[in-house]
Design a protein around this motif. Structure first.
Motif, PDB file in Angstrom:
ATOM      1  N   ILE A 187       4.327   1.532 -11.978  1.00  0.00           N
ATOM      2  CA  ILE A 187       3.677   1.683 -10.670  1.00  0.00           C
ATOM      3  C   ILE A 187       3.461   3.161 -10.353  1.00  0.00           C
ATOM      4  O   ILE A 187       2.385   3.581  -9.949  1.00  0.00           O
ATOM      5  CB  ILE A 187       4.527   1.030  -9.554  1.00  0.00           C
ATOM      6  CG1 ILE A 187       4.478  -0.486  -9.682  1.00  0.00           C
ATOM      7  CG2 ILE A 187       4.038   1.458  -8.168  1.00  0.00           C
ATOM      8  CD1 ILE A 187       5.437  -1.212  -8.762  1.00  0.00           C
ATOM      9  N   LYS A 188       4.491   3.969 -10.604  1.00  0.00           N
ATOM     10  CA  LYS A 188       4.382   5.404 -10.321  1.00  0.00           C
ATOM     11  C   LYS A 188       3.304   6.043 -11.184  1.00  0.00           C
ATOM     12  O   LYS A 188       2.486   6.825 -10.693  1.00  0.00           O
ATOM     13  CB  LYS A 188       5.711   6.103 -10.614  1.00  0.00           C
ATOM     14  CG  LYS A 188       6.669   6.024  -9.480  1.00  0.00           C
ATOM     15  CD  LYS A 188       7.867   6.894  -9.769  1.00  0.00           C
ATOM     16  CE  LYS A 188       8.904   6.726  -8.688  1.00  0.00           C
ATOM     17  NZ  LYS A 188      10.137   7.397  -9.000  1.00  0.00           N
ATOM     18  N   TYR A 194       0.807   4.654 -12.587  1.00  0.00           N
ATOM     19  CA  TYR A 194      -0.501   4.173 -12.170  1.00  0.00           C
ATOM     20  C   TYR A 194      -0.980   4.925 -10.941  1.00  0.00           C
ATOM     21  O   TYR A 194      -2.107   5.402 -10.888  1.00  0.00           O
ATOM     22  CB  TYR A 194      -0.452   2.662 -11.879  1.00  0.00           C
ATOM     23  CG  TYR A 194      -1.723   2.178 -11.231  1.00  0.00           C
ATOM     24  CD1 TYR A 194      -2.866   1.975 -12.004  1.00  0.00           C
ATOM     25  CD2 TYR A 194      -1.795   1.977  -9.856  1.00  0.00           C
ATOM     26  CE1 TYR A 194      -4.052   1.580 -11.417  1.00  0.00           C
ATOM     27  CE2 TYR A 194      -2.971   1.582  -9.256  1.00  0.00           C
ATOM     28  CZ  TYR A 194      -4.090   1.380 -10.041  1.00  0.00           C
ATOM     29  OH  TYR A 194      -5.275   0.997  -9.450  1.00  0.00           O
ATOM     30  N   SER A 195      -0.086   5.067  -9.931  1.00  0.00           N
ATOM     31  CA  SER A 195      -0.571   5.683  -8.691  1.00  0.00           C
ATOM     32  C   SER A 195      -0.910   7.153  -8.914  1.00  0.00           C
ATOM     33  O   SER A 195      -1.818   7.688  -8.293  1.00  0.00           O
ATOM     34  CB  SER A 195       0.429   5.491  -7.553  1.00  0.00           C
ATOM     35  OG  SER A 195       1.515   6.354  -7.713  1.00  0.00           O
ATOM     36  N   ARG A 196      -0.199   7.818  -9.851  1.00  0.00           N
ATOM     37  CA  ARG A 196      -0.516   9.225 -10.125  1.00  0.00           C
ATOM     38  C   ARG A 196      -1.830   9.357 -10.884  1.00  0.00           C
ATOM     39  O   ARG A 196      -2.662  10.218 -10.570  1.00  0.00           O
ATOM     40  CB  ARG A 196       0.600   9.895 -10.910  1.00  0.00           C
ATOM     41  CG  ARG A 196       1.777  10.142 -10.014  1.00  0.00           C
ATOM     42  CD  ARG A 196       2.889  10.896 -10.683  1.00  0.00           C
ATOM     43  NE  ARG A 196       3.899  11.186  -9.666  1.00  0.00           N
ATOM     44  CZ  ARG A 196       5.184  10.931  -9.827  1.00  0.00           C
ATOM     45  NH1 ARG A 196       5.634  10.410 -10.946  1.00  0.00           N
ATOM     46  NH2 ARG A 196       6.011  11.216  -8.863  1.00  0.00           N
ATOM     47  N   HIS A 199      -4.189   7.269 -10.846  1.00  0.00           N
ATOM     48  CA  HIS A 199      -5.196   6.867  -9.889  1.00  0.00           C
ATOM     49  C   HIS A 199      -5.610   8.057  -9.019  1.00  0.00           C
ATOM     50  O   HIS A 199      -6.780   8.357  -8.846  1.00  0.00           O
ATOM     51  CB  HIS A 199      -4.631   5.743  -9.013  1.00  0.00           C
ATOM     52  CG  HIS A 199      -5.586   5.247  -7.975  1.00  0.00           C
ATOM     53  ND1 HIS A 199      -6.542   4.307  -8.246  1.00  0.00           N
ATOM     54  CD2 HIS A 199      -5.730   5.591  -6.683  1.00  0.00           C
ATOM     55  CE1 HIS A 199      -7.237   4.093  -7.150  1.00  0.00           C
ATOM     56  NE2 HIS A 199      -6.780   4.861  -6.186  1.00  0.00           N
ATOM     57  N   TRP A 200      -4.595   8.750  -8.504  1.00  0.00           N
ATOM     58  CA  TRP A 200      -4.877   9.942  -7.685  1.00  0.00           C
ATOM     59  C   TRP A 200      -5.674  10.949  -8.489  1.00  0.00           C
ATOM     60  O   TRP A 200      -6.674  11.479  -8.031  1.00  0.00           O
ATOM     61  CB  TRP A 200      -3.568  10.601  -7.241  1.00  0.00           C
ATOM     62  CG  TRP A 200      -3.811  11.871  -6.476  1.00  0.00           C
ATOM     63  CD1 TRP A 200      -3.997  11.982  -5.142  1.00  0.00           C
ATOM     64  CD2 TRP A 200      -3.938  13.196  -7.009  1.00  0.00           C
ATOM     65  NE1 TRP A 200      -4.226  13.300  -4.804  1.00  0.00           N
ATOM     66  CE2 TRP A 200      -4.198  14.067  -5.934  1.00  0.00           C
ATOM     67  CE3 TRP A 200      -3.868  13.740  -8.297  1.00  0.00           C
ATOM     68  CZ2 TRP A 200      -4.375  15.440  -6.086  1.00  0.00           C
ATOM     69  CZ3 TRP A 200      -4.050  15.107  -8.456  1.00  0.00           C
ATOM     70  CH2 TRP A 200      -4.300  15.947  -7.358  1.00  0.00           C
ATOM     71  N   THR A 210       0.845  -1.195   0.000  1.00  0.00           N
ATOM     72  CA  THR A 210       0.000   0.000   0.000  1.00  0.00           C
ATOM     73  C   THR A 210       0.880   1.244   0.000  1.00  0.00           C
ATOM     74  O   THR A 210       1.944   1.269   0.603  1.00  0.00           O
ATOM     75  CB  THR A 210      -0.910   0.067   1.247  1.00  0.00           C
ATOM     76  OG1 THR A 210      -0.080   0.047   2.406  1.00  0.00           O
ATOM     77  CG2 THR A 210      -1.876  -1.074   1.287  1.00  0.00           C
ATOM     78  N   VAL A 211       0.410   2.252  -0.726  1.00  0.00           N
ATOM     79  CA  VAL A 211       1.120   3.525  -0.765  1.00  0.00           C
ATOM     80  C   VAL A 211       0.194   4.566  -0.199  1.00  0.00           C
ATOM     81  O   VAL A 211      -0.948   4.667  -0.622  1.00  0.00           O
ATOM     82  CB  VAL A 211       1.449   3.948  -2.207  1.00  0.00           C
ATOM     83  CG1 VAL A 211       2.362   5.154  -2.199  1.00  0.00           C
ATOM     84  CG2 VAL A 211       2.057   2.809  -2.960  1.00  0.00           C
ATOM     85  N   SER A 212       0.636   5.314   0.789  1.00  0.00           N
ATOM     86  CA  SER A 212      -0.233   6.372   1.285  1.00  0.00           C
ATOM     87  C   SER A 212       0.608   7.550   1.684  1.00  0.00           C
ATOM     88  O   SER A 212       1.784   7.414   1.986  1.00  0.00           O
ATOM     89  CB  SER A 212      -1.021   5.871   2.484  1.00  0.00           C
ATOM     90  OG  SER A 212      -0.117   5.490   3.494  1.00  0.00           O
ATOM     91  N   GLU A 243       5.134  10.180   0.341  1.00  0.00           N
ATOM     92  CA  GLU A 243       4.566   8.850   0.183  1.00  0.00           C
ATOM     93  C   GLU A 243       5.328   7.831   1.026  1.00  0.00           C
ATOM     94  O   GLU A 243       6.546   7.839   1.063  1.00  0.00           O
ATOM     95  CB  GLU A 243       4.635   8.419  -1.282  1.00  0.00           C
ATOM     96  CG  GLU A 243       3.645   9.141  -2.150  1.00  0.00           C
ATOM     97  CD  GLU A 243       3.797   8.792  -3.615  1.00  0.00           C
ATOM     98  OE1 GLU A 243       4.871   8.280  -4.004  1.00  0.00           O
ATOM     99  OE2 GLU A 243       2.844   9.040  -4.372  1.00  0.00           O
TER     100      GLU A 243
END
Lengths: 214, 675
Positions: B532-533, B535-537, B539-540, B55-57, B65
């Motif tokens: 991954i990076k 995707y998470s951006r 996603h945000w 998990t990244v939070s 992060e």
């Protein structure tokens, strides 16, 4: 005529409090009858009126030179002779009287014309400092003045600006580590060990490096 | 390899575990924190130790992060935390503050200090500081292959003995040494509660620290020695912590005050010197230097070309052209958008949804809401998925690749001097470049800038003069076949950027910022990391922005059925006329507030309808680019900078954009320029 040690100390105190810290003139009190005061009066270094001491022009010049010798002595003790830090002020007080005309310039040049004493107070510049702006013969110099491809060992960090000091320390640029200059413009880029860092001019003024000869 | 790869755990070989506590049971799993300075391979090690579930939070109250995951060795499972990069236990940056907070508050059962083997001398002081906390530490000497290539080898058993903690050599990218590390982790987790060792300082520091330690009575997550060291350096966070935990902190404060007087230099400097002295001694004892391979170093060569202005600027232009203009502009905003919008939405989805909705919803008003000209589905969803998604995804992909190659710090040092003139430093390059993707996200990232002054200036410039990728796409399309217009637009926006930045740096109070940055080696980015990076951006972006799109559609719908929009549009027609634009452009300006790019898209429609001459196009595009940020960014400005500054900035931007547009119109008219 060479002043006595006691007279030098009085001039030093007077210069720091009236010229550097711009405080009110000092009152002599009990010291009035002291021999050193008589010496200073005779040499036209000070004026005394109604118990108040004032530095005359000559006294200001001499006072500045004495403060310069004292602070240079401290730099020398801390950076080069590695004297225990608690002792620097004490030994510096004795040392300063030895650094008379000529010797102080040699010490100043050896140290790379430092601007601050180890306590972070300014060292009044001497003739040699002005000359060094033109001639570049320094053993220790700020990173700012290194040329690309120069190598050396970090000698000390300027401690007068705490924020900057912490940033420099965070990069691990600490005295004793070897450093080499990669580029000066548009930012200062240097290497310590296998890591490279970029800093601006203000930060580069806070790191002093003992240069290696080619 | 032999010498380097040989791993010796002195504790094991001497067989001196004093007591063996059973491994934490199911309910209390062991917690491992990976700590180290940036660019030492922490995250690769993290992925080696954890499984697929990660998990990244953002750490509470920050944008930093933190990655967490769970891993297992044999039957034992544990939690692994990848902490942000940390140079020293006395934090300077927000990342360091977060990393330290994790250690202070979460009290991990084990710290893995990951160090770059080739820079061990500079990294060992942090090992010493971590040991000082009393938490168990393992030193992971990573990238030993790179060190060996340079001819640097270590006697691991000697290093371990001198430090008093286990040391392991790894190459996390290939997995070498990881099994040994896992063995050590198991050993250490079995010996929970074993206090770690610290090292003595020279007198008079040591006595001063002891005295402070004795005065500390409260219960803390870390050792009293570590607290004493931080207190002495007047760390405000620790001071508050101690104040809350001690009945009376005055004797402590006065002892600190007295202690400081014993040293000519600031205490933090004295302590650093001392630690570096110890570290260098251990390092030189345990290191052996041999002739390294002469590196056929084209990577270093490339790096030097990137940071020298003569070659660096052409390289920058090359990257901007291929990375942004070609990849994001042509491929993302062109090819992908055409396909998604034209083929998927306009031909397939929209007609189908429209038929469906009109057949089940008889009320015209609600049909308008969902599938009308500005409908939630036909405009909101289509816009978000077909237009914004491809542009933003390609941008973030390009950005993540740039980030992982290590190019951005090089760009920072290249333009630090220019940014100084506008009150920022090279560090602000990251939010500014990110702003070309999404200014709203970039506004949030301004938090990482060190001073409030820099944050406010960066927020203002992002709101005013940095067009986001969605807007850029439309602007580039607008000026197709009109290169002079595009250059004028670019020239004006760049001038405004520098001019407003320069003025605000003069007006804003506060200290001049300073610039310092580690320049990591150039590396080939790893595809998995980049994905991954990205995707998470993305996603945000979707989580935060997608609802805004839908909301904007609803607002437009409400505004239209209530007639409020008509009123505002009529009000806007006056300033629009002053700019020499047709009345219809007022609609674009209003919509431009809901999405900056809606506005530009509106102008695009006007141009297609033949209602705009070349010079009007320039005036309209400049005004819209400078115009009030989209509703999301407006809210972000308030959220990040507070009501007063957020509103103030937006009002300034509003007046400034129309003012500039008016002057530009005047200038073009007086000079008789026709484009």
């Amino acid at each position: 005529m060479k002043l006595s040690e006691r007279s030098e100390e009085i001039l030093e105190t007077l210069w720091i409090s009236t010229v550097e810290e711009k405080k009110e003139p000092l009152f002599l009190g009990l010291a009035e009858r002291e021999e050193a005061i008589a010496e200073l009066l005779k040499g036209e270094y000070i004026d005394v009126s109604a118990g108040e001491v004032r530095l005359r022009e000559r006294g200001k010049e001499e006072g500045e030179r004495i403060v310069r010798r004292h602070r240079l002595a401290e730099r020398l003790l801390v950076d080069v002779l590695d004297v225990k830090r608690g002792l620097t002020h004490e030994i510096g007080c004795k040392f300063e009287h030895l650094l008379h005309e000529g010797i102080d310039e040699n010490v100043c040049t050896l140290l790379g014309h430092p601007k601050m004493c180890p306590h972070g107070k300014p060292i009044p510049p001497g003739r040699c400092c002005e000359k060094s702006a033109r001639e570049v013969v320094q053993v220790v110099r700020p990173l700012k003045d290194m040329e690309a491809m120069d190598r050396g060992t970090i000698a000390y960090l300027a401690t007068n600006d705490q924020g900057r000091l912490h940033k420099v320390m965070a990069m691990g640029a600490l005295p004793g580590l070897r450093i080499s200059m990669i580029q000066k413009f548009p930012s200062y880029v240097f290497q310590i060990g296998q890591s490279q860092f970029a800093i601006d001019k203000e930060m580069a003024e806070g790191i002093y490096v003992r240069l290696e000869k080619d | 390899m032999g010498f380097v790869a040989r791993v010796v755990n002195v504790f094991q070989s001497k067989g001196c575990h004093s007591q063996t506590v059973s491994l934490p049971s199911e309910e209390k799993r062991g917690k491992i924190a990976i700590v180290g300075s940036p660019n030492v391979g922490k995250s690769v090690l993290f992925h080696r130790l954890t499984g697929t579930y990660v998990t990244v939070s953002n750490y509470p109250g920050t944008t930093v992060e933190v990655f967490r995951g769970s891993g297992s060795i044999g039957k034992e499972t544990f939690e692994v935390i990848d902490t942000p990069g940390m140079y020293s236990f006395l934090p300077v940056t927000e990342e360091e503050r977060v990393a330290r907070s994790i250690l202070l508050k979460e009290r991990p059962d084990l710290i893995l200090h990951v160090a770059d083997a080739k820079n061990l001398e500079r990294m060992l002081p942090l090992t010493l500081q971590l040991m000082e906390t009393g938490l168990p530490v393992i030193l992971v000497l990573n990238m030993t292959d790179e060190a060996e290539r340079l001819g640097i080898q270590f006697d691991l058993s000697l290093l371990s003995e001198r430090l008093g903690i286990p040391v392991v050599a790894t190459i996390s990218t290939t997995g070498q040494g990881i099994e040994t590390l896992k063995g050590l982790i198991l050993d250490r987790l079995r010996e929970l509660g074993r206090p770690c060792c610290s090292f003595p300082y020279e007198e008079p520091m040591e006595s001063l620290l002891r005295e402070l330690e004795l005065m500390l009575q409260g219960h803390y997550g870390i050792s009293k020695r570590s607290l004493a060291v931080l207190l002495l350096q007047e760390d405000s966070e620790i001071h508050t912590l101690v104040k809350d935990n001690e009945r009376d902190d005055r004797p402590l404060t006065s002892l600190v005050e007295r202690g400081k007087g014993q040293f000519p230099h600031p205490i933090s400097y004295e302590l650093s010197l001392e630690r570096q002295r110890i570290a260098s001694k251990i390092f030189h004892e345990a290191m052996r230097l041999s002739r390294g391979e002469s590196k056929g170093d084209w990577v270093e060569w490339l790096s030097r070309r990137m940071i020298s202005p003569w070659t660096g600027i052409p390289i920058l232009l090359f990257i901007l052209y291929y990375g942004i203009y070609w990849f994001v502009g042509d491929f993302g905003a062109g090819v992908l958008v055409d396909f998604l919008e034209g083929t998927i939405f306009e031909e397939k989805i929209n007609p189908w949804v429209t038929t469906l909705i009109t057949s089940i919803l008889p009320w015209k008003v609600f049909q308008e809401l969902l599938v009308g000209e500005y409908g939630v589905i036909t405009l909101g969803v289509r816009y978000a998925i077909a237009l914004i998604l491809p542009i933003v995804t390609t941008f973030f992909l390009a950005f993540s690749i740039l980030e992982d190659t290590g190019y951005l710090p090089r760009l920072s040092l290249l333009i630090d001097r220019i940014f100084k003139a506008i009150g920022l430093t090279g560090r602000a390059v990251i939010p500014m470049v990110l702003g070309l993707g999404c200014s709203t996200m970039a506004t949030m990232v301004t938090r990482t800038l060190p001073t409030m002054r820099e944050r406010i200036i960066a927020t203002l410039l992002l709101a005013l003069a940095i067009p986001c990728s969605a807007q850029l796409g439309v602007i580039l399309a607008l000026f197709e076949g009109n290169p002079i217009g595009l250059w004028i637009w670019f020239g004006i926006i760049a001038t405004v950027f520098l001019f407003v930045g320069f003025l605000s740096s003069k007006v804003m109070p506060g200290e001049k910022p300073s610039f310092y940055m580690e320049i990591p080696p150039l590396r080939l980015p790893k595809a998995s990391n980049v994905l991954i990076k990205t995707y998470s951006r993305v996603h945000w972006y979707f989580k935060e922005i997608f609802p805004m799109f839908l909301l904007a559609s609803v607002f437009i719908w409400l505004g239209q059925i209530t007639g409020i929009f008509d009123l505002i549009v009529r009000g806007l027609e006056y300033p629009v006329r002053l700019l020499g634009l047709p009345d219809k452009a007022a609609v674009s300006f209003l919509f431009g507030f809901f999405r900056r790019d809606y506005g530009a898209a509106g102008i695009y429609d006007l141009k297609k309808a033949g209602l705009l001459a070349g010079s009007q196009l320039v005036v309209a595009s400049v005004t819209l680019t400078l115009f009030v940020p989209c509703v999301a960014q407006f809210l972000m400005n308030i959220k990040e900078r507070g009501m007063r500054i957020g509103f103030g900035l937006s009002l300034f931007v509003l007046l400034f954009s129309f003012g500039t547009g008016y002057l530009l119109h005047l200038a073009l008219t007086i000079l008789g320029v026709r484009l």
